[in-house]
Design a protein around this motif. Structure first.
Motif, short mmCIF file in Angstrom:
data_model
loop_
_atom_site.label_atom_id
_atom_site.label_comp_id
_atom_site.label_asym_id
_atom_site.label_seq_id
_atom_site.Cartn_x
_atom_site.Cartn_y
_atom_site.Cartn_z
N PRO A 55 -50.01 -30.87 3.47
CA PRO A 55 -49.45 -31.41 2.23
C PRO A 55 -50.42 -32.39 1.58
O PRO A 55 -51.04 -33.22 2.26
N GLY A 56 -50.55 -32.28 0.27
CA GLY A 56 -51.49 -33.10 -0.47
C GLY A 56 -52.86 -32.48 -0.59
O GLY A 56 -53.71 -32.98 -1.35
N GLY A 57 -53.10 -31.42 0.13
CA GLY A 57 -54.40 -30.76 0.11
C GLY A 57 -54.58 -29.83 -1.09
O GLY A 57 -53.70 -29.73 -1.96
N SER A 58 -55.72 -29.15 -1.10
CA SER A 58 -56.08 -28.27 -2.21
C SER A 58 -56.56 -26.93 -1.71
O SER A 58 -57.10 -26.82 -0.59
N LEU A 59 -56.38 -25.93 -2.54
CA LEU A 59 -56.93 -24.60 -2.31
C LEU A 59 -57.30 -24.01 -3.67
O LEU A 59 -56.69 -24.37 -4.69
N GLU A 60 -58.26 -23.11 -3.67
CA GLU A 60 -58.57 -22.36 -4.88
C GLU A 60 -58.43 -20.87 -4.58
O GLU A 60 -59.10 -20.33 -3.71
N LEU A 61 -57.55 -20.23 -5.35
CA LEU A 61 -57.37 -18.79 -5.24
C LEU A 61 -58.22 -18.09 -6.28
O LEU A 61 -58.43 -18.60 -7.38
N SER A 62 -58.69 -16.91 -5.92
CA SER A 62 -59.48 -16.10 -6.84
C SER A 62 -58.81 -14.75 -7.03
O SER A 62 -58.17 -14.23 -6.11
N CYS A 63 -58.97 -14.20 -8.21
CA CYS A 63 -58.47 -12.86 -8.51
C CYS A 63 -59.59 -12.10 -9.20
O CYS A 63 -59.97 -12.43 -10.32
N LYS A 64 -60.11 -11.10 -8.51
CA LYS A 64 -61.20 -10.30 -9.06
C LYS A 64 -60.61 -9.00 -9.59
O LYS A 64 -59.88 -8.30 -8.88
N ILE A 65 -60.89 -8.70 -10.85
CA ILE A 65 -60.33 -7.50 -11.50
C ILE A 65 -61.46 -6.51 -11.74
O ILE A 65 -62.51 -6.87 -12.27
N SER A 66 -61.21 -5.27 -11.39
CA SER A 66 -62.18 -4.23 -11.67
C SER A 66 -61.48 -3.02 -12.27
O SER A 66 -60.29 -2.82 -12.07
N GLY A 67 -62.23 -2.25 -13.06
CA GLY A 67 -61.69 -1.03 -13.63
C GLY A 67 -60.79 -1.22 -14.83
O GLY A 67 -60.17 -0.27 -15.30
N PHE A 68 -60.74 -2.43 -15.35
CA PHE A 68 -59.85 -2.72 -16.48
C PHE A 68 -60.69 -2.72 -17.74
O PHE A 68 -61.53 -3.58 -17.93
N THR A 69 -60.44 -1.75 -18.62
CA THR A 69 -61.30 -1.60 -19.79
C THR A 69 -60.63 -2.03 -21.09
O THR A 69 -61.25 -1.99 -22.15
N VAL A 70 -59.37 -2.41 -21.03
CA VAL A 70 -58.68 -2.86 -22.23
C VAL A 70 -59.21 -4.22 -22.63
O VAL A 70 -59.30 -5.11 -21.80
N PRO A 71 -59.57 -4.44 -23.90
CA PRO A 71 -60.17 -5.72 -24.29
C PRO A 71 -59.19 -6.89 -24.30
O PRO A 71 -59.58 -8.01 -24.01
#
Length: 124
Positions: free
Chosen positions: A14-30
């Motif tokens: 509790p009180g700590g930190s984390l960083e989540l990442s989300c890598k997206i591939s194959g998405f061609t809609v602008p």
């Protein structure tokens, strides 16, 4: 083929930190939106943050506002969720989702693609 891959979860005090990442591939809609949802055991899925790739607008739920920060790296097709001041109530599986629309919404059915999720556990 569209693919979303989350990473960065783990066990934190509790009180700590984390960083989540989300890598997206194959998405061609602008113009699309990327949202982070979370789901704890026995609870409904909750939308917590979202970014519109159309205008860069970012939204947060009241439950995380002021503690979580969403950012993006367009060159890497990735979004990042910096989570600070974590509380036991933040324990959940966190998912990123992408929707073919220009605006943010908390309705999970509006998102077309989902990652497999990453577990965040906040415990002493």
């Amino acid at each position: 083929q569209v693919r979303l891959v989350e990473s960065g979860g783990g066990l934190v005090r509790p009180g700590g930190s984390l960083e989540l990442s989300c890598k997206i591939s194959g998405f061609t809609v602008p113009n699309y939106a990327v949202a982070w949802f979370r789901q704890a055991p026995g609870k409904e899925r909750e939308g917590i943050s979202c970014i519109s790739m159309y205008d860069g607008a970012i939204q947060y739920s009241d439950s995380v506002k002021g503690r979580f920060t969403l950012s993006r790296d367009s060159a890497k097709n990735a979004t990042f969720l910096q989570m600070n001041a974590l509380e036991p109530e933040d324990t959940a599986r966190y998912y990123c989702a992408a929707g073919v629309h220009s605006w943010c919404t908390w309705y999970d059915f509006r998102y077309d693609y989902w990652g497999q999720g990453t577990q965040v556990t906040v415990s002493s």
